[in-house]
Write a protein that holds these residues in place. Sequence first.
Motif, mmCIF file in Angstrom:
data_model
loop_
_atom_site.group_PDB
_atom_site.id
_atom_site.type_symbol
_atom_site.label_atom_id
_atom_site.label_comp_id
_atom_site.label_asym_id
_atom_site.label_seq_id
_atom_site.Cartn_x
_atom_site.Cartn_y
_atom_site.Cartn_z
ATOM 1 N N ARG A 1 5.356 3.215 0.385
ATOM 2 C CA ARG A 1 4.929 4.569 0.757
ATOM 3 C C ARG A 1 6.122 5.506 0.936
ATOM 4 O O ARG A 1 6.165 6.592 0.387
ATOM 5 C CB ARG A 1 4.122 4.469 2.044
ATOM 6 N N ASP B 1 -5.504 1.550 -4.528
ATOM 7 C CA ASP B 1 -4.321 1.375 -3.683
ATOM 8 C C ASP B 1 -4.123 -0.113 -3.415
ATOM 9 O O ASP B 1 -5.100 -0.863 -3.351
ATOM 10 C CB ASP B 1 -4.476 2.130 -2.350
ATOM 11 N N SER C 1 0.825 -1.207 0.000
ATOM 12 C CA SER C 1 0.000 0.000 0.000
ATOM 13 C C SER C 1 0.859 1.257 0.000
ATOM 14 O O SER C 1 1.894 1.309 0.649
ATOM 15 C CB SER C 1 -0.899 0.004 1.236
ATOM 16 N N SER C 2 0.410 2.251 -0.738
ATOM 17 C CA SER C 2 1.063 3.566 -0.703
ATOM 18 C C SER C 2 0.520 4.399 0.436
ATOM 19 O O SER C 2 1.036 5.472 0.728
ATOM 20 C CB SER C 2 0.798 4.335 -2.004
ATOM 21 N N LEU C 3 -0.570 3.956 1.042
ATOM 22 C CA LEU C 3 -1.289 4.818 1.967
ATOM 23 C C LEU C 3 -1.154 4.447 3.429
ATOM 24 O O LEU C 3 -1.161 5.310 4.290
ATOM 25 C CB LEU C 3 -2.780 4.859 1.601
ATOM 26 N N SER C 4 -1.061 3.152 3.732
ATOM 27 C CA SER C 4 -1.091 2.833 5.159
ATOM 28 C C SER C 4 0.305 2.877 5.745
ATOM 29 O O SER C 4 1.275 2.437 5.150
ATOM 30 C CB SER C 4 -1.756 1.488 5.415
ATOM 31 N N SER C 5 0.381 3.479 6.930
ATOM 32 C CA SER C 5 1.648 3.602 7.621
ATOM 33 C C SER C 5 1.435 3.203 9.063
ATOM 34 O O SER C 5 0.526 3.711 9.712
ATOM 35 C CB SER C 5 2.130 5.047 7.546
ATOM 36 N N LEU D 1 -2.679 20.939 -4.264
ATOM 37 C CA LEU D 1 -1.622 20.359 -3.444
ATOM 38 C C LEU D 1 -1.776 18.831 -3.505
ATOM 39 O O LEU D 1 -2.250 18.200 -2.567
ATOM 40 C CB LEU D 1 -1.751 20.870 -2.007
ATOM 41 N N THR D 2 -1.373 18.286 -4.648
ATOM 42 C CA THR D 2 -1.639 16.859 -4.881
ATOM 43 C C THR D 2 -0.875 15.953 -3.926
ATOM 44 O O THR D 2 -1.289 14.816 -3.719
ATOM 45 C CB THR D 2 -1.302 16.468 -6.335
ATOM 46 N N VAL D 3 0.220 16.436 -3.332
ATOM 47 C CA VAL D 3 0.972 15.566 -2.413
ATOM 48 C C VAL D 3 0.104 15.121 -1.224
ATOM 49 O O VAL D 3 0.381 14.098 -0.602
ATOM 50 C CB VAL D 3 2.262 16.206 -1.863
ATOM 51 N N MET D 4 -0.958 15.864 -0.920
ATOM 52 C CA MET D 4 -1.796 15.475 0.217
ATOM 53 C C MET D 4 -2.582 14.189 -0.061
ATOM 54 O O MET D 4 -3.186 13.633 0.851
ATOM 55 C CB MET D 4 -2.725 16.623 0.619
ATOM 56 N N ALA D 5 -2.581 13.718 -1.309
ATOM 57 C CA ALA D 5 -3.261 12.448 -1.604
ATOM 58 C C ALA D 5 -2.655 11.299 -0.791
ATOM 59 O O ALA D 5 -3.316 10.295 -0.540
ATOM 60 C CB ALA D 5 -3.171 12.132 -3.098
ATOM 61 N N TRP D 6 -1.399 11.453 -0.374
ATOM 62 C CA TRP D 6 -0.765 10.399 0.433
ATOM 63 C C TRP D 6 -1.194 10.441 1.898
ATOM 64 O O TRP D 6 -0.872 9.539 2.657
ATOM 65 C CB TRP D 6 0.759 10.519 0.367
ATOM 66 N N PHE D 7 -1.844 11.522 2.277
ATOM 67 C CA PHE D 7 -2.110 11.708 3.713
ATOM 68 C C PHE D 7 -3.611 11.751 3.993
ATOM 69 O O PHE D 7 -4.288 12.721 3.664
ATOM 70 C CB PHE D 7 -1.432 12.984 4.205
ATOM 71 N N ASN D 8 -4.096 10.714 4.622
ATOM 72 C CA ASN D 8 -5.534 10.625 4.866
ATOM 73 C C ASN D 8 -5.891 10.413 6.320
ATOM 74 O O ASN D 8 -7.055 10.238 6.647
ATOM 75 C CB ASN D 8 -6.120 9.479 4.054
ATOM 76 N N THR D 9 -4.872 10.369 7.181
ATOM 77 C CA THR D 9 -5.233 10.101 8.575
ATOM 78 C C THR D 9 -4.836 11.261 9.469
ATOM 79 O O THR D 9 -3.974 12.015 9.124
ATOM 80 C CB THR D 9 -4.514 8.849 9.090
#
Lengths: 161, 441
Positions: free
Chosen positions: B185, B387, A10-14, A153-161
């Motif tokens: 990521r 994703d 996943s690119s999104l979960s950290s 600000l497309t970089v915010m697509a990575w940040f959802n939490t």
Amino acid sequence: LSKITNLWPSSLSSPGYIPLSGERDVKKVPFVETFNTRLQGVISSASDIARVYVAYFDTRTLNYCCSTNNNRPCGGLRGYPCNHLRELLHEAVIQYGINHVRQFLQLPSEAQTENDILQRCGQQSHTYNVSDIFSRFLGDLELLELPTLNTPLTVMAWFNT
Amino acid sequence: MMFGTRPDSSDAIQTMINQLDRCFLYGFVGRQYATLKTLPCIFAGTPLEALLQASVEALLRNEFTEPHFVSLAAARIALQGTLYDLLRAQIMLDLGRTSTTDSPQLPTFKQPDPMLDSVRHWLTELALSGFSRLETNTLYSFAPTLAALRANPCTRDISTLLTGFLNEMLAQVPVKDAEQVPLLRWCDLWSTAMLSTANGSDQPTPTLMTGYLYPLGVEMHQHSQSASLVVYAILVNDNTPIFVRQTWSAFKTSTITHDEMWLLFPEALQLLQSLVMGKSLEVKDLPVLPSGDMLWNDSVAKTGAKYNPLALALEYCVPGSKLVIPALPPLERHPVQIAEPIALTNYRIEGDCLLNSEQTFSIDSHRNPFPMESLAAPAAFGLLRYDAGHWALQPLTVGNANGKYETAAQIATKLLKKPPKTNTVAILKERATYLLRKARS
């Protein structure tokens, strides 16, 4: 070649994200953070709007310190953590959860509550210059003075939490 | 049938990305020969081939200098961009959509900025040490550069990204288990940052548009020190419906979370209220970038006729409908940027999926702001996201039983029109004014 177990990561979960575990009282404790080897923050004075206290607990030893932002020691320190330090710890637990606070301070898993932590406190510490903590607080406040932008600000697509 | 297939070649690209990312886990210590050597062949015949050939050869000679890491970032961005293009083409086919406007804007290059040189230097250091071997001092030492970057609105994209990235790394250092590193990521964030230090493109020129604007939905993005609000809308210009967006972004403290984040964006009230009230906006000379991003200011708009956002979405965003969706600039293409508008009706809920007569849509659990049961509605508007190998639907506006609709804009407008007496944003802003003024005097 090293192993790749999951073809579609996943690119999104950290795993590092810690949600706020309750309602923070920023009026009382406007700033708290786990930083380097200290749990540190800024506490408002109960009597004087113009004054704040800067306080920290060291990790591992739980040595502690509290003073005004002009480096005058807090009068509430009498061989045990003052109310400011208690408030700081309380708000840190709301901000990060007791587990993260315990792990960050490097305490054994028996320390389950704020009181458990306070009972393990070490000695009053003078080793660290609290003005660095105060500048980090001002740095945090400066974030709120930066302008709001209306551009993409497309970089915010990575940040959802 | 589950909606959203993966094009065949996407597996090969993802595999290549995964292999390249392994190089960043333990640092560039000479064990990545096999992976690095394949890179130039993959880019054979492209403008990147020669650059990669030179950089890979240099890295294999242990010449670990910044330009070669910029080349690796470019290769990775190109791979993710290709994946985006493939996935996007697939979803367009699945939705029966034909056209997007596509006039790739070539980036222009700004003057060298010493601040960006420091960023590039630091990112190179990260790559050299490897994400599983990060040291707190390397991370802390970057804070002053980052603060300076944030102060410059021209570098908002890179400073926002790096602020979130740095906080994330700090929360995980020292890394106990290398396999727990969110490698894809972090390599995404690393390469995006690295390339924007080299690219630093100026904003393209907006076109002034006139027509009717119909907001359809709103979402909030956030990390601990930043928030951005995006309103999605349809702009009808000369009978052509164009899918457009408006973004506002602000830095914040980690204590401002949940609904209080809306209080950071009083500028958004007019658009949000248009969505809540179902009143369109008549716009004149509204600046719109080639990417479909509006540059909003309230003076371009006056209130127009009533509309129903879901009825409008069902007209323009159902599969097969005619909707112009502007393309993203090439360097920004990445699977996480896919946000394909879609409207659904006549569906039912099963588990965490929406089903209609032909297809099943799984719900994006991370980004769904609604409880599952409230999705049992006559109609919904949302974005198709991608994703981890899967497509999922992020609902933004959902119908309810009494013919109205639910959207996050409702709570937002309520708070913005009448902010609570004590709220974190107001308390901290007051503190900021007082203490910062004192500190500066």
